[in-house]
Design a protein around this motif. Structure first.
Motif, PDB file in Angstrom:
ATOM      1  N   ALA A   1      10.990   7.292  27.911  1.00 32.36           N
ATOM      2  CA  ALA A   1      11.228   6.083  27.389  1.00 32.36           C
ATOM      3  C   ALA A   1      12.742   5.609  27.527  1.00 32.36           C
ATOM      4  O   ALA A   1      13.017   4.355  28.008  1.00 32.36           O
ATOM      5  CB  ALA A   1      11.190   6.069  25.887  1.00 32.36           C
TER       6      ALA A   1
ATOM      7  N   SER B   1      -2.745   6.018  25.303  1.00 33.08           N
ATOM      8  CA  SER B   1      -1.572   6.617  24.427  1.00 33.08           C
ATOM      9  C   SER B   1      -0.560   6.226  25.189  1.00 33.08           C
ATOM     10  O   SER B   1       0.542   5.522  24.758  1.00 33.08           O
ATOM     11  CB  SER B   1      -1.694   7.652  23.872  1.00 33.08           C
ATOM     12  OG  SER B   1      -1.858   8.648  24.935  1.00 33.08           O
TER      13      SER B   1
ATOM     14  N   ARG C   1       2.557   3.367  24.678  1.00 32.35           N
ATOM     15  CA  ARG C   1       3.819   3.716  24.296  1.00 32.35           C
ATOM     16  C   ARG C   1       4.927   3.014  25.189  1.00 32.35           C
ATOM     17  O   ARG C   1       5.826   2.277  24.651  1.00 32.35           O
ATOM     18  CB  ARG C   1       4.193   5.205  24.685  1.00 32.35           C
ATOM     19  CG  ARG C   1       4.971   5.887  23.924  1.00 32.35           C
ATOM     20  CD  ARG C   1       4.996   7.481  24.175  1.00 32.35           C
ATOM     21  NE  ARG C   1       4.883   7.675  25.526  1.00 32.35           N
ATOM     22  CZ  ARG C   1       6.096   7.926  26.567  1.00 32.35           C
ATOM     23  NH1 ARG C   1       6.965   7.576  25.856  1.00 32.35           N
ATOM     24  NH2 ARG C   1       5.718   8.325  27.735  1.00 32.35           N
TER      25      ARG C   1
ATOM     26  N   ASP D   1       4.892  -0.755  24.105  1.00 33.50           N
ATOM     27  CA  ASP D   1       5.692  -1.063  22.993  1.00 33.50           C
ATOM     28  C   ASP D   1       7.067  -0.877  23.422  1.00 33.50           C
ATOM     29  O   ASP D   1       7.905  -1.821  22.550  1.00 33.50           O
ATOM     30  CB  ASP D   1       5.148   0.188  21.795  1.00 33.50           C
ATOM     31  CG  ASP D   1       4.100  -0.159  21.248  1.00 33.50           C
ATOM     32  OD1 ASP D   1       3.529  -1.174  21.259  1.00 33.50           O
ATOM     33  OD2 ASP D   1       3.509   0.940  20.661  1.00 33.50           O
TER      34      ASP D   1
END
Lengths: 455, 268
Positions: A159, A189, A193, A196
Motif C-alpha cells: 500500500a 479482496s 484493498r 480503498d
C-alpha cells in the motif's frame, strides 16, 4: 470477393511485422506487398462490408461488427474504394464533423484496410482530425489536451509503495486519465484493498481522478456486488470470440459489468465506465486469429470496445514482444495504426508506448513514438515512475515523458484536473508544470499525510 | 552577466526519497524542467544496456559442458531449429523444435528410458546460464536418488522452455528439467528459470509444468536451488505428474510458483 481472398489481401498489404511472418500470412517480399496495397486500394468498401472475415454465425465479434454497421451513414461513401477513402480522409472536406459522422458507417476491416495504404504521416494527420471525448470525473480527449494514466504498480501490491508512486505522479500533473493499478494478485479482496487506498487518497486530496484496478472483469463484478468503490471496470479484449474466450470473457459479461458500474453513478461529469486494453498479436498468441493479420484483428477489438462506451481504450503496443513487433520501427508503426483505427471507429484511444528488453528498441524509440502520438492527438499515455514497471517488468513512458511532451507541444491535462493542479500549486496559471523548487509537490505530499503514515 | 548558474541538488533531497523503502519503483528522481536528471537518466541507461547485453550475449555451451564433465557428469550439445539470434527472437515456434541432427544425436543415447534429463539452455539470457547454469544442474544431479538413471545433461542452444519436450521425448526421459535464462529485467539480467515437466513430449502446455523463477545471487541463490528443485522433481516422480496438480500438493512445502503460465511470458 471470397473470405480467403480478402484475408490474404489484407495480410499481404500490411506493412511488414514479425507477427505476420510468425503466422505465415505476410507478403513474401516487398514488391508483393505493394502490389497487394494497389489491389486493396482499388477494392470497394462495399466488398469489404459484404465479406465478413469470420462467419458471424460462428463468431460473436463478427456478428457485432455486422450489427453495428449503419447503412444510412454509409450511403455517402458506399461507392468508395479503399483508396478513395484515404483520399477523402486527407482532404479538407473531411472535417472533424464529417469524419465523426462516419463512426458507425466504418467497420474495423475498412479502417484497417485504409491504414495499410497510409504512411505514418497520413495516420497522424487523419487521426488528429478525429478527437474522441469521454467523461467520468475528468473530461479526456479534447483537442489540445493530453491525459496520463498513473500506473503505480508494485510486485506485492504494498500500500505505501503504491501510494508513493501515485503521489510522485500527481506531483507531475499526471493521473487525469486514471489511476490504474495492475494488481499482483487477482482477487476481490486484493482489488478492494487497492480501490480503498486510491479512494482515500483521492478524497483527502480532493482530486478529480478516477481509479481502476486492472483485475479480471469477473473480479470487478464481484467487488461491485460487495459495494466496493469501483469507478472504472477493466478488461483485456481482442478481435474474435475465441480470443476473448482465452481471456475468460464474453460480450454478455462485459455488458453485465458495464451496467453494474454505470448503476453506481460514481462519475461526476460523465458516466463512461469501462477501461479496455488491447494489443496487436493478442489473438495470434491465443491461436484465435483465423488466418487474419494482426493489425486487422486489433481493429476488430475496437468494435468490442465501442459497444460499451468506454472512458479509455489503451493499446499496449510493445508489451507483447519481438515475435509480434520486432523493433522500434514496427512498434512505432503499430502504435500509430492502432491510434488511427481506434479514433476513426470513435474509440477514445490511448497508447501504452512501451517495449520489453528482448525487443530491438530503447528509450529513443519511445521518445519518437510518444511525440508522434501526441501530435496525432492521442487521448492518453502511461505514466510509470522512471519508465520502469517493477511489477510487469517492461518499460513504458514516465511522468517525466508526459511532462516533456505536454511542454514541447503545449498540451494540457483534462480541464477538471488542470483546475485542481493549479489550485494545489503543481501547475502555473497557464496550466504548465511549475519549477520543482517552487514546492508544489511538497505541499501535495504534506496534504497526502503519506509521510506521516510511513513513519 | 557573470553570475554563476545554480542547479538544484541531488535527488536524495527529494521529499519522496524516504518512501523508497516501500518500493523499488523509480520515484522521487527529481527533474530539471521536465527532464530526467543526468544521474537518473544514466542509471536507467545502464540497467537497460545490461539487459540488452544479456539477451545478445554469447552462450558458452562448451565451457558449461566442460565444467559439467570435469565434475564427472556427461554432457551433450543440442540445438533448436532457430539458427541465429534474430531468428530466435522472431520465431519462438522454431525455438521449441529440436533440430533434426539433435533428434538423432539424443535418440542414439536412449537405448533405455531415463528417469531424468536436465537441460541447460540459453533462453533469453545466456548471461544467466553462463554464470550459474552448470552449478544449478550439478546441484540437482547431486541431490536426486543415486538409483535413478539420469541422462547426459543436454546443453541446448536457441531454446525456448518447450524445447525440453522434444528433448525429453528423444531421450525417453520420465521427467525433464529445463534450466533456462529468463527475459532480463532492469533490476536483474541474470535470472535463471527452472521448468519441470513430467512425461515430456511435444504438445505439452505451460499448465503441465511447474516453474521456479528468479534463480540468481540476490534471488533464489544458485547454491541452494539444486536441493529445492530436486525435492520438487522427487515429488513429481512419486505422484507421476507435474503442473497444477503438483502445485496443489507442493505449494506450501516448496513455495513453488505454478503453473508456468501464471508468471507471464518469461523465457517461453
Amino acid at each position: 470477393m471470397s473470405q480467403e481472398t480478402l484475408k490474404a489481401l489484407l495480410a499481404e498489404a500490411s506493412p511488414a511485422r514479425s507477427g505476420d511472418f510468425l503466422a505465415g500470412v505476410a507478403a513474401e517480399n516487398q514488391e508483393a506487398r505493394v502490389k497487394a496495397q494497389r489491389i486493396l486500394a482499388d477494392t470497394s468498401l462495399a466488398d469489404i462490408l459484404n465479406t465478413p472475415l469470420i462467419d458471424p454465425a460462428e463468431d460473436d465479434v463478427s456478428a457485432l461488427i455486422e450489427a453495428q454497421h449503419d447503412a444510412e451513414a454509409f450511403r455517402p461513401i458506399a461507392g468508395f474504394s479503399v483508396g478513395d477513402l484515404r483520399d477523402f480522409l486527407l482532404s479538407d472536406q473531411a472535417t472533424s464533423e464529417a469524419i465523426a459522422a462516419l463512426k458507425w458507417a466504418l467497420t474495423p476491416e475498412m479502417v484497417a484496410a485504409v491504414s495499410k495504404i497510409c504512411r505514418n504521416q497520413d495516420l497522424i494527420a487523419i487521426a488528429r482530425k478525429r478527437p474522441v471525448v469521454t467523461q467520468f470525473r475528468t473530461t479526456v480527449g479534447e483537442p489540445g489536451r493530453l491525459s496520463v494514466r498513473i500506473q503505480p504498480n508494485h510486485p506485492t501490491d504494498d500500500a505505501k509503495g503504491v501510494a508513493a508512486s501515485i503521489l510522485d505522479g500527481l506531483a507531475f500533473g499526471c493521473g487525469d486519465a486514471v489511476i490504474g493499478i495492475n494488481p499482483a494478485t487477482d482477487s476481490p479482496s486484493a482489488m478492494r484493498r487497492l480501490l480503498d487506498l486510491i479512494e482515500e487518497l483521492r478524497l483527502r486530496l480532493d482530486c478529480p481522478v478516477q481509479s481502476c484496478v486492472l483485475a479480471h472483469v469477473t473480479t470487478a463484478i464481484d467487488c461491485m456486488a460487495r459495494g466496493a468503490p469501483v469507478d472504472l471496470v477493466f478488461q483485456s479484449i481482442a478481435g474474435s470470440e475465441k480470443a476473448n474466450a482465452s481471456f475468460g470473457i464474453n460480450l454478455s459479461m462485459l455488458k453485465e459489468a458495464h451496467d453494474a458500474a454505470q448503476a453506481m453513478q460514481r462519475g461526476t461529469v460523465g458516466q463512461n465506465v469501462m477501461y479496455f486494453e488491447t494489443g496487436q498479436g493478442a489473438a495470434l498468441s491465443a491461436n484465435a486469429h483465423f488466418g487474419i493479420d494482426q493489425q486487422t484483428m486489433e481493429a476488430r477489438a475496437y468494435a468490442v470496445a465501442r459497444a460499451f462506451d468506454p472512458l479509455l481504450v489503451n493499446t499496449v503496443v510493445g508489451f507483447i514482444g519481438p515475435e509480434y513487433l520486432y523493433d522500434g520501427k514496427e512498434i512505432t508503426r503499430a502504435g500509430l495504426e492502432d491510434h488511427f483505427c481506434g479514433k476513426l471507429l470513435g474509440v477514445p484511444m490511448g497508447v501504452d508506448v512501451c517495449y520489453t528488453n528482448h525487443a530491438e528498441a530503447d528509450q529513443d524509440d519511445m521518445d519518437n513514438l510518444l511525440t508522434l502520438l501526441a501530435v496525432a492527438g492521442v487521448n492518453f499515455v502511461m505514466g510509470v515512475p522512471g519508465s520502469d514497471d517493477v511489477m510487469l517488468n517492461y518499460q513504458s513512458t514516465s511522468y517525466h515523458d508526459a511532462a516533456y511532451v505536454r511542454r514541447a507541444l503545449g498540451l494540457k491535462p483534462a480541464p477538471e484536473f488542470e483546475a485542481w493542479a493549479k489550485d494545489v500549486g503543481v501547475f502555473d496559471e497557464a496550466g504548465f508544470l511549475l519549477p520543482e523548487t517552487d514546492g508544489g509537490d511538497r505541499g501535495l505530499i504534506a496534504r497526502s499525510k503519506l509521510l506521516e503514515a510511513a513513519e | 552577466m557573470s553570475d554563476k548558474i545554480e542547479i538544484a541538488g541531488p535527488d536524495d533531497q527529494h521529499p519522496l526519497s524516504r518512501l523508497r523503502a516501500f518500493t523499488e519503483a523509480r520515484i522521487g528522481l527529481g527533474r530539471h524542467g521536465a527532464g530526467l536528471p543526468t544521474r537518473a537518466h544514466l542509471d536507467f541507461a545502464e540497467a537497460h544496456a545490461r539487459a540488452r547485453d544479456a539477451v545478445h550475449s554469447d552462450f558458452q555451451a562448451e565451457a558449461i559442458a566442460a565444467t559439467l564433465e570435469s565434475a564427472g557428469f556427461t554432457a551433450i550439445g543440442a540445438a533448436s531449429e532457430a539458427g541465429d539470434r534474430a531468428t530466435y527472437l522472431r520465431r519462438p515456434d522454431l525455438g521449441r523444435r529440436l533440430s533434426q541432427r539433435s533428434v538423432a544425436d539424443l535418440a542414439s543415447r536412449a537405448e533405455m528410458p531415463f528417469d531424468l534429463v536436465v537441460v541447460v539452455a540459453d533462453g533469453l539470457s545466456a548471461t544467466a546460464v553462463n554464470a550459474h547454469g552448470a552449478a544449478v544442474a550439478m546441484g540437482v544431479l547431486n541431490a536426486v536418488p543415486k538409483s535413478w538413471r539420469v541422462a547426459p545433461v543436454v546443453v541446448a542452444r536457441g531454446a525456448r522452455v518447450a524445447l525440453s519436450d522434444p528433448i525429453g521425448a528423444a531421450l525417453r526421459a520420465k521427467i525433464a528439467l529445463m534450466l533456462i535464462g529468463e527475459r532480463p529485467g532492469l533490476s536483474a539480467a541474470n535470472s535463471l528459470g527452472a521448468y519441470l515437466t513430467f512425461a515430456p513430449k511435444p504438445g505439452r502446455s505451460d499448465a503441465d509444468r511447474n516453474c521456479v523463477s528468479n534463480i540468481r545471487p540476490g534471488g533464489l541463490r544458485p547454491e541452494i536451488a539444486g536441493d529445492k528443485l530436486a525435492g520438487l522433481i522427487i515429488r513429481a516422480a512419486e505422484l507421476g505428474l507435474s503442473g497444477t496438480k503438483l502445485k496443489d500438493d507442493a505449494d506450501d512445502r516448496l513455495g513453488v510458483e505454478t503453473p508456468a503460465a501464471a508468471i507471464g511470458p518469461a523465457a517461453d
